[in-house]
Design a protein around this motif. Structure first.
Motif, PDB file in Angstrom:
ATOM      1  N   MET A  72       0.852  -1.180   0.000  1.00 52.86           N
ATOM      2  CA  MET A  72       0.000   0.000   0.000  1.00 52.86           C
ATOM      3  C   MET A  72       0.887   1.229   0.000  1.00 52.86           C
ATOM      4  O   MET A  72       2.069   1.152   0.332  1.00 52.86           O
ATOM      5  CB  MET A  72      -0.920   0.009   1.215  1.00 52.86           C
ATOM      6  N   ALA A  73       0.325   2.340  -0.400  1.00 54.59           N
ATOM      7  CA  ALA A  73       1.072   3.590  -0.432  1.00 54.59           C
ATOM      8  C   ALA A  73       0.137   4.721  -0.046  1.00 54.59           C
ATOM      9  O   ALA A  73      -1.078   4.599  -0.130  1.00 54.59           O
ATOM     10  CB  ALA A  73       1.638   3.832  -1.830  1.00 54.59           C
ATOM     11  N   SER A  74       0.726   5.825   0.389  1.00 53.75           N
ATOM     12  CA  SER A  74      -0.088   6.987   0.726  1.00 53.75           C
ATOM     13  C   SER A  74       0.675   8.254   0.394  1.00 53.75           C
ATOM     14  O   SER A  74       1.896   8.258   0.314  1.00 53.75           O
ATOM     15  CB  SER A  74      -0.452   6.977   2.214  1.00 53.75           C
ATOM     16  N   SER A  75      -0.062   9.296   0.166  1.00 53.00           N
ATOM     17  CA  SER A  75       0.530  10.616   0.005  1.00 53.00           C
ATOM     18  C   SER A  75      -0.106  11.477   1.087  1.00 53.00           C
ATOM     19  O   SER A  75      -0.911  11.007   1.874  1.00 53.00           O
ATOM     20  CB  SER A  75       0.258  11.178  -1.391  1.00 53.00           C
ATOM     21  N   THR A  76       0.247  12.736   1.113  1.00 49.36           N
ATOM     22  CA  THR A  76      -0.263  13.601   2.171  1.00 49.36           C
ATOM     23  C   THR A  76      -1.773  13.782   2.101  1.00 49.36           C
ATOM     24  O   THR A  76      -2.413  14.066   3.098  1.00 49.36           O
ATOM     25  CB  THR A  76       0.414  14.982   2.120  1.00 49.36           C
ATOM     26  N   ASP A  77      -2.371  13.583   0.918  1.00 47.76           N
ATOM     27  CA  ASP A  77      -3.792  13.858   0.791  1.00 47.76           C
ATOM     28  C   ASP A  77      -4.649  12.658   0.379  1.00 47.76           C
ATOM     29  O   ASP A  77      -5.865  12.774   0.307  1.00 47.76           O
ATOM     30  CB  ASP A  77      -4.015  15.000  -0.198  1.00 47.76           C
ATOM     31  N   GLN A  78      -4.034  11.506   0.084  1.00 45.82           N
ATOM     32  CA  GLN A  78      -4.844  10.365  -0.358  1.00 45.82           C
ATOM     33  C   GLN A  78      -4.088   9.053  -0.259  1.00 45.82           C
ATOM     34  O   GLN A  78      -2.874   9.033  -0.179  1.00 45.82           O
ATOM     35  CB  GLN A  78      -5.303  10.565  -1.797  1.00 45.82           C
ATOM     36  N   ARG A  79      -4.836   7.960  -0.260  1.00 43.72           N
ATOM     37  CA  ARG A  79      -4.246   6.635  -0.342  1.00 43.72           C
ATOM     38  C   ARG A  79      -4.007   6.321  -1.815  1.00 43.72           C
ATOM     39  O   ARG A  79      -4.715   6.784  -2.684  1.00 43.72           O
ATOM     40  CB  ARG A  79      -5.176   5.600   0.282  1.00 43.72           C
ATOM     41  N   ARG A  80      -2.997   5.528  -2.092  1.00 40.17           N
ATOM     42  CA  ARG A  80      -2.619   5.254  -3.466  1.00 40.17           C
ATOM     43  C   ARG A  80      -2.645   3.765  -3.743  1.00 40.17           C
ATOM     44  O   ARG A  80      -2.470   2.951  -2.856  1.00 40.17           O
ATOM     45  CB  ARG A  80      -1.197   5.755  -3.741  1.00 40.17           C
ATOM     46  N   ASN A  81      -2.813   3.377  -4.995  1.00 41.24           N
ATOM     47  CA  ASN A  81      -2.731   1.977  -5.409  1.00 41.24           C
ATOM     48  C   ASN A  81      -1.280   1.643  -5.723  1.00 41.24           C
ATOM     49  O   ASN A  81      -0.603   2.385  -6.427  1.00 41.24           O
ATOM     50  CB  ASN A  81      -3.578   1.725  -6.661  1.00 41.24           C
ATOM     51  N   LEU A  82      -0.823   0.507  -5.223  1.00 44.25           N
ATOM     52  CA  LEU A  82       0.551   0.068  -5.437  1.00 44.25           C
ATOM     53  C   LEU A  82       0.518  -1.229  -6.228  1.00 44.25           C
ATOM     54  O   LEU A  82      -0.196  -2.156  -5.881  1.00 44.25           O
ATOM     55  CB  LEU A  82       1.230  -0.152  -4.084  1.00 44.25           C
ATOM     56  N   THR A  83       1.251  -1.297  -7.327  1.00 42.52           N
ATOM     57  CA  THR A  83       1.260  -2.489  -8.172  1.00 42.52           C
ATOM     58  C   THR A  83       2.688  -2.981  -8.361  1.00 42.52           C
ATOM     59  O   THR A  83       3.648  -2.286  -8.048  1.00 42.52           O
ATOM     60  CB  THR A  83       0.646  -2.187  -9.551  1.00 42.52           C
ATOM     61  N   GLN A  84       2.820  -4.182  -8.906  1.00 41.54           N
ATOM     62  CA  GLN A  84       4.131  -4.746  -9.200  1.00 41.54           C
ATOM     63  C   GLN A  84       4.515  -4.351 -10.620  1.00 41.54           C
ATOM     64  O   GLN A  84       3.777  -4.600 -11.562  1.00 41.54           O
ATOM     65  CB  GLN A  84       4.075  -6.262  -9.057  1.00 41.54           C
ATOM     66  N   ASN A  85       5.661  -3.720 -10.771  1.00 42.78           N
ATOM     67  CA  ASN A  85       6.140  -3.318 -12.086  1.00 42.78           C
ATOM     68  C   ASN A  85       6.780  -4.541 -12.744  1.00 42.78           C
ATOM     69  O   ASN A  85       7.887  -4.934 -12.399  1.00 42.78           O
ATOM     70  CB  ASN A  85       7.144  -2.174 -11.957  1.00 42.78           C
ATOM     71  N   THR A  86       6.093  -5.157 -13.690  1.00 46.68           N
ATOM     72  CA  THR A  86       6.566  -6.404 -14.295  1.00 46.68           C
ATOM     73  C   THR A  86       7.830  -6.227 -15.142  1.00 46.68           C
ATOM     74  O   THR A  86       8.506  -7.194 -15.438  1.00 46.68           O
ATOM     75  CB  THR A  86       5.461  -7.044 -15.157  1.00 46.68           C
ATOM     76  N   ALA A  87       8.161  -5.015 -15.510  1.00 42.86           N
ATOM     77  CA  ALA A  87       9.375  -4.784 -16.291  1.00 42.86           C
ATOM     78  C   ALA A  87      10.635  -4.854 -15.434  1.00 42.86           C
ATOM     79  O   ALA A  87      11.729  -5.031 -15.966  1.00 42.86           O
ATOM     80  CB  ALA A  87       9.309  -3.418 -16.968  1.00 42.86           C
ATOM     81  N   ARG A  88      10.499  -4.744 -14.101  1.00 40.23           N
ATOM     82  CA  ARG A  88      11.676  -4.663 -13.247  1.00 40.23           C
ATOM     83  C   ARG A  88      11.775  -5.741 -12.174  1.00 40.23           C
ATOM     84  O   ARG A  88      12.803  -5.864 -11.539  1.00 40.23           O
ATOM     85  CB  ARG A  88      11.730  -3.303 -12.564  1.00 40.23           C
ATOM     86  N   TYR A  89      10.732  -6.515 -11.917  1.00 40.80           N
ATOM     87  CA  TYR A  89      10.839  -7.476 -10.818  1.00 40.80           C
ATOM     88  C   TYR A  89      11.537  -8.747 -11.278  1.00 40.80           C
ATOM     89  O   TYR A  89      11.511  -9.114 -12.441  1.00 40.80           O
ATOM     90  CB  TYR A  89       9.476  -7.775 -10.200  1.00 40.80           C
ATOM     91  N   SER A  90      12.237  -9.384 -10.339  1.00 41.97           N
ATOM     92  CA  SER A  90      12.958 -10.630 -10.621  1.00 41.97           C
ATOM     93  C   SER A  90      13.125 -11.377  -9.305  1.00 41.97           C
ATOM     94  O   SER A  90      12.618 -10.935  -8.272  1.00 41.97           O
ATOM     95  CB  SER A  90      14.327 -10.321 -11.233  1.00 41.97           C
ATOM     96  N   ALA A  91      13.851 -12.475  -9.328  1.00 39.64           N
ATOM     97  CA  ALA A  91      14.101 -13.237  -8.105  1.00 39.64           C
ATOM     98  C   ALA A  91      14.948 -12.431  -7.121  1.00 39.64           C
ATOM     99  O   ALA A  91      14.936 -12.704  -5.927  1.00 39.64           O
ATOM    100  CB  ALA A  91      14.794 -14.552  -8.439  1.00 39.64           C
ATOM    101  N   SER A  92      15.643 -11.409  -7.590  1.00 39.60           N
ATOM    102  CA  SER A  92      16.499 -10.617  -6.710  1.00 39.60           C
ATOM    103  C   SER A  92      16.047  -9.172  -6.540  1.00 39.60           C
ATOM    104  O   SER A  92      16.719  -8.392  -5.873  1.00 39.60           O
ATOM    105  CB  SER A  92      17.936 -10.645  -7.230  1.00 39.60           C
ATOM    106  N   THR A  93      14.898  -8.804  -7.123  1.00 46.59           N
ATOM    107  CA  THR A  93      14.450  -7.404  -7.083  1.00 46.59           C
ATOM    108  C   THR A  93      12.946  -7.287  -6.848  1.00 46.59           C
ATOM    109  O   THR A  93      12.162  -7.955  -7.521  1.00 46.59           O
ATOM    110  CB  THR A  93      14.779  -6.693  -8.412  1.00 46.59           C
ATOM    111  N   ILE A  94      12.568  -6.426  -5.917  1.00 46.12           N
ATOM    112  CA  ILE A  94      11.174  -6.042  -5.717  1.00 46.12           C
ATOM    113  C   ILE A  94      10.954  -4.796  -6.574  1.00 46.12           C
ATOM    114  O   ILE A  94      11.752  -3.857  -6.512  1.00 46.12           O
ATOM    115  CB  ILE A  94      10.896  -5.639  -4.252  1.00 46.12           C
ATOM    116  N   ALA A  95       9.907  -4.764  -7.372  1.00 44.77           N
ATOM    117  CA  ALA A  95       9.617  -3.589  -8.190  1.00 44.77           C
ATOM    118  C   ALA A  95       8.204  -3.117  -7.880  1.00 44.77           C
ATOM    119  O   ALA A  95       7.248  -3.864  -8.027  1.00 44.77           O
ATOM    120  CB  ALA A  95       9.750  -3.925  -9.665  1.00 44.77           C
ATOM    121  N   VAL A  96       8.077  -1.882  -7.426  1.00 49.09           N
ATOM    122  CA  VAL A  96       6.767  -1.338  -7.068  1.00 49.09           C
ATOM    123  C   VAL A  96       6.505  -0.056  -7.839  1.00 49.09           C
ATOM    124  O   VAL A  96       7.424   0.682  -8.172  1.00 49.09           O
ATOM    125  CB  VAL A  96       6.656  -1.067  -5.548  1.00 49.09           C
TER     126      VAL A  96
END
Length: 118
Positions: A72-96
């Protein structure tokens, strides 16, 4: 019924016991707008790829990229949707990535990883 009570569990080598092939979280992070971490477990350095787009390296890699990532993510004025960035995730990297970032970074984001460690 037996009861096991312990204050600390260590591996035979004296370090932290590895949770492999179990369903406990294998990594988590509390991240900032610059891909830094306020606190984390099994997460190394972070990279800011642009507005609302971050990646973090695992300290101990996963066995493959078929792990479950939630967050999950938030900014000062709202909650945000957090997704997995499929272009950058791997067995050794979390991509958000913020799916609704627009021109704003988030104030903070939290991610938990479940899966098998390598």
């Amino acid at each position: 019924m037996s009861v096991l009570k312990a204050d600390t569990i260590q591996s035979t080598g004296g370090g932290a016991a590895a949770l492999t092939k179990q369903h406990a979280g294998k990594a988590w992070l509390y991240g900032t707008t610059t891909a830094g971490t306020t606190d984390s477990f099994n997460v190394g350095s972070g990279t800011d790829h642009g507005t609302g787009d971050y990646s973090y390296s695992f300290t101990n890699a996963m066995v493959n990229n078929d792990y479950s990532q939630s967050g999950m993510a938030s900014s000062t004025d709202q909650r945000r949707n957090l997704t997995q960035n499929t272009a950058r995730y791997s067995a050794s990297t979390i991509a958000v990535e913020l799916s609704d970032a627009g021109s704003n970074d988030d104030t903070s984001h939290c991610v938990t990883i479940h899966g098998d460690l390598a």
